[in-house]
Design an enzyme around this catalytic site. Structure first.
Site, mmCIF file in Angstrom:
data_model
loop_
_atom_site.group_PDB
_atom_site.id
_atom_site.type_symbol
_atom_site.label_atom_id
_atom_site.label_comp_id
_atom_site.label_asym_id
_atom_site.label_seq_id
_atom_site.Cartn_x
_atom_site.Cartn_y
_atom_site.Cartn_z
ATOM 1 N N MET A 252 -2.950 -6.756 -7.834
ATOM 2 C CA MET A 252 -2.295 -7.927 -8.410
ATOM 3 C C MET A 252 -3.286 -8.912 -9.032
ATOM 4 O O MET A 252 -3.061 -10.121 -9.002
ATOM 5 C CB MET A 252 -1.431 -8.619 -7.340
ATOM 6 C CG MET A 252 -0.331 -7.738 -6.810
ATOM 7 S SD MET A 252 0.743 -7.132 -8.151
ATOM 8 C CE MET A 252 1.951 -6.206 -7.225
ATOM 9 N N ARG A 253 -4.353 -8.395 -9.590
ATOM 10 C CA ARG A 253 -5.330 -9.220 -10.300
ATOM 11 C C ARG A 253 -5.477 -8.672 -11.722
ATOM 12 O O ARG A 253 -5.369 -7.455 -11.912
ATOM 13 C CB ARG A 253 -6.719 -9.164 -9.624
ATOM 14 C CG ARG A 253 -6.750 -9.439 -8.147
ATOM 15 C CD ARG A 253 -6.475 -10.855 -7.784
ATOM 16 N NE ARG A 253 -7.343 -11.807 -8.469
ATOM 17 C CZ ARG A 253 -7.101 -13.127 -8.509
ATOM 18 N NH1 ARG A 253 -6.020 -13.621 -7.925
ATOM 19 N NH2 ARG A 253 -7.918 -13.934 -9.150
ATOM 20 N N GLY B 44 0.782 -1.238 0.000
ATOM 21 C CA GLY B 44 0.000 0.000 0.000
ATOM 22 C C GLY B 44 0.809 1.280 0.000
ATOM 23 O O GLY B 44 0.261 2.352 0.272
ATOM 24 N N SER B 45 2.104 1.212 -0.340
ATOM 25 C CA SER B 45 2.885 2.457 -0.282
ATOM 26 C C SER B 45 2.439 3.446 -1.365
ATOM 27 O O SER B 45 2.451 4.663 -1.145
ATOM 28 C CB SER B 45 4.384 2.173 -0.388
ATOM 29 O OG SER B 45 4.737 1.781 -1.683
ATOM 30 N N ASN B 46 2.034 2.949 -2.518
ATOM 31 C CA ASN B 46 1.537 3.872 -3.556
ATOM 32 C C ASN B 46 0.211 4.495 -3.155
ATOM 33 O O ASN B 46 -0.052 5.661 -3.449
ATOM 34 C CB ASN B 46 1.405 3.148 -4.905
ATOM 35 C CG ASN B 46 2.742 3.052 -5.607
ATOM 36 O OD1 ASN B 46 3.246 4.038 -6.136
ATOM 37 N ND2 ASN B 46 3.336 1.866 -5.578
ATOM 38 N N HIS C 94 3.246 0.328 -12.796
ATOM 39 C CA HIS C 94 3.970 -0.933 -13.042
ATOM 40 C C HIS C 94 5.468 -0.684 -12.845
ATOM 41 O O HIS C 94 5.996 0.329 -13.334
ATOM 42 C CB HIS C 94 3.690 -1.418 -14.464
ATOM 43 C CG HIS C 94 4.314 -2.743 -14.760
ATOM 44 N ND1 HIS C 94 3.806 -3.937 -14.287
ATOM 45 C CD2 HIS C 94 5.440 -3.065 -15.458
ATOM 46 C CE1 HIS C 94 4.573 -4.931 -14.699
ATOM 47 N NE2 HIS C 94 5.574 -4.437 -15.399
ATOM 48 N N ASN D 161 -2.840 2.446 -14.069
ATOM 49 C CA ASN D 161 -2.065 1.405 -13.381
ATOM 50 C C ASN D 161 -0.628 1.891 -13.197
ATOM 51 O O ASN D 161 -0.104 2.641 -14.015
ATOM 52 C CB ASN D 161 -2.068 0.118 -14.219
ATOM 53 C CG ASN D 161 -1.333 -1.027 -13.532
ATOM 54 O OD1 ASN D 161 -1.551 -1.291 -12.345
ATOM 55 N ND2 ASN D 161 -0.460 -1.702 -14.255
HETATM 56 C C1 GAR Z 1 4.445 -1.501 -6.970
HETATM 57 O O1 GAR Z 1 5.811 -1.614 -7.226
HETATM 58 C C2 GAR Z 1 3.671 -1.583 -8.264
HETATM 59 O O2 GAR Z 1 4.339 -1.030 -9.341
HETATM 60 C C3 GAR Z 1 3.535 -3.075 -8.430
HETATM 61 O O3 GAR Z 1 3.278 -3.543 -7.135
HETATM 62 C C4 GAR Z 1 3.936 -2.715 -6.195
HETATM 63 C C5 GAR Z 1 2.959 -2.334 -5.118
HETATM 64 O O4 GAR Z 1 3.607 -1.684 -4.068
HETATM 65 N N1 GAR Z 1 2.493 -3.406 -9.333
HETATM 66 C C6 GAR Z 1 2.586 -4.399 -10.207
HETATM 67 O O5 GAR Z 1 3.544 -5.121 -10.284
HETATM 68 C C7 GAR Z 1 1.370 -4.556 -11.096
HETATM 69 N N2 GAR Z 1 1.711 -5.302 -12.266
HETATM 70 P P1 GAR Z 1 2.766 -0.956 -2.938
HETATM 71 O O6 GAR Z 1 1.721 -1.980 -2.454
HETATM 72 O O7 GAR Z 1 3.752 -0.631 -1.882
HETATM 73 O O8 GAR Z 1 2.119 0.246 -3.523
#
Ligand code: GAR
Length: 214
Positions: free
Chosen positions: A111-112, A34-36, A130, A128
Site C-alpha cells: 500500500m505504498r 497477506g492472503s495473496n 489490484h 502488482n
Molecule cells: C488485495 O485485494 C489487493 O488487490 C489490494 O490489497 C489487497 C491485499 O490483500 N491491493 C491494492 O489495493 C493495491 N492498490 P491481502 O493482504 O489479503 O493480500
C-alpha cells in the site's frame, strides 16, 4: 508486453503451467492481511515453479508477517516511517531483494507508491495485484469505488508496474459480478478468491518470459 496479446484473454489454467530449469526466485511485498502472499506460497508448493525467497513488509506485526512466520518464509520489516523518502525505502527493498537473489518481485497488497528505484531495478519483473478491472478504479479503495459507481461487474488485475499508479500492462484479469446486496466485505472477499487464482498465473507468465530472455 502488448496488452492485446492472448494472455489477457486466456483464462488461467487453460494451458500448462511453465516449468523452468530451476525454480523462479521470488520476492514479495505486503502491507496488511497477506492472503495473496499465502496464495503465492501455496501455489509455489503446487503448480507455480517458484520459490519465495523473501517477504518484505512495511507494517510491523501485520498479517503477512505473521503468515510468513507460520509458513517459514524469511521476512524483513522495512517500516516506511523510518525512511525519509520513498526512494530511500525502495533502495532498502532493492538491496534486500538483491541480497536474497530475487529475480522477480510481487507487490501483493503493498500500500505504498513505488518509485523508479524499484521499478527500474526489476524492470518488466515487478508485478502488482489490484482489486478492479483496470483501467477502471485505479488508486485507493477500488472496491468502494466500484460499489459507488454502481457497476455490475468488477474484478481484479495483475499487471506490470509503471511509475503512474495502476497503469502498467495487464498480465491477467478475472471478472467478478457485483451481486444484489453486496457490501464492501462480501465483494472484497469474492474478488480476493479470484486474486489468488490470477496472481500466481501472472507470475508464471512473467517468469516464462524472463527465463526465455524476453
Ligand atoms: C488485495 O485485494 C489487493 O488487490 C489490494 O490489497 C489487497 C491485499 O490483500 N491491493 C491494492 O489495493 C493495491 N492498490 P491481502 O493482504 O489479503 O493480500
Amino acid at each position: 508486453m502488448d496488452a492485446r496479446r492472448g494472455d489477457v484473454l486466456i483464462a488461467p489454467l487453460e494451458r500448462a503451467w511453465p516449468q523452468f530449469n530451476t525454480p523462479l526466485r521470488l520476492g514479495v511485498m505486503a502491507s496488511g492481511h497477506g492472503s495473496n502472499f499465502e496464495a503465492l506460497v501455496q501455489a509455489s508448493q503446487e503448480r507455480l515453479h517458484a520459490q519465495i525467497e523473501l517477504l518484505v513488509v512495511n507494517n510491523p506485526g501485520c498479517g503477512a508477517q505473521q503468515r510468513a512466520e507460520r509458513l517459514a518464509v524469511p521476512c524483513l520489516v522495512h517500516d516506511h516511517r523510518r525512511y525519509s523518502s520513498r526512494e530511500d525505502l525502495d533502495r532498502a527493498l532493492v538491496d534486500s531483494f538483491r541480497q536474497a537473489g530475487v529475480e522477480a518481485v510481487v507487490m501483493a497488497g503493498w500500500m505504498r507508491i513505488v518509485t523508479p528505484v524499484l521499478i527500474n531495478a526489476y524492470q518488466e519483473r515487478l508485478i502488482n495485484i489490484h482489486p478492479s478491472l483496470l483501467p477502471s478504479f485505479r488508486g485507493v479503495n477500488a472496491v468502494g469505488q466500484a460499489l459507488a459507481a454502481g457497476v455490475r461487474i468488477t474484478g481484479c488485475t495483475a499487471h506490470l508496474v509503471r511509475e503512474d499508479v495502476d497503469t502498467g500492462p495487464v498480465i491477467s484479469q478475472a471478472a467478478v459480478p457485483v451481486l444484489e446486496g453486496d457490501d464492501h466485505e462480501t465483494l472484497s472477499s469474492r474478488i480476493s478468491v479470484q486474486e489468488h487464482r490470477i496472481l500466481p498465473w501472472a507470475v508464471a507468465l512473467i517468469g516464462e518470459r524472463w527465463r526465455s530472455g524476453g
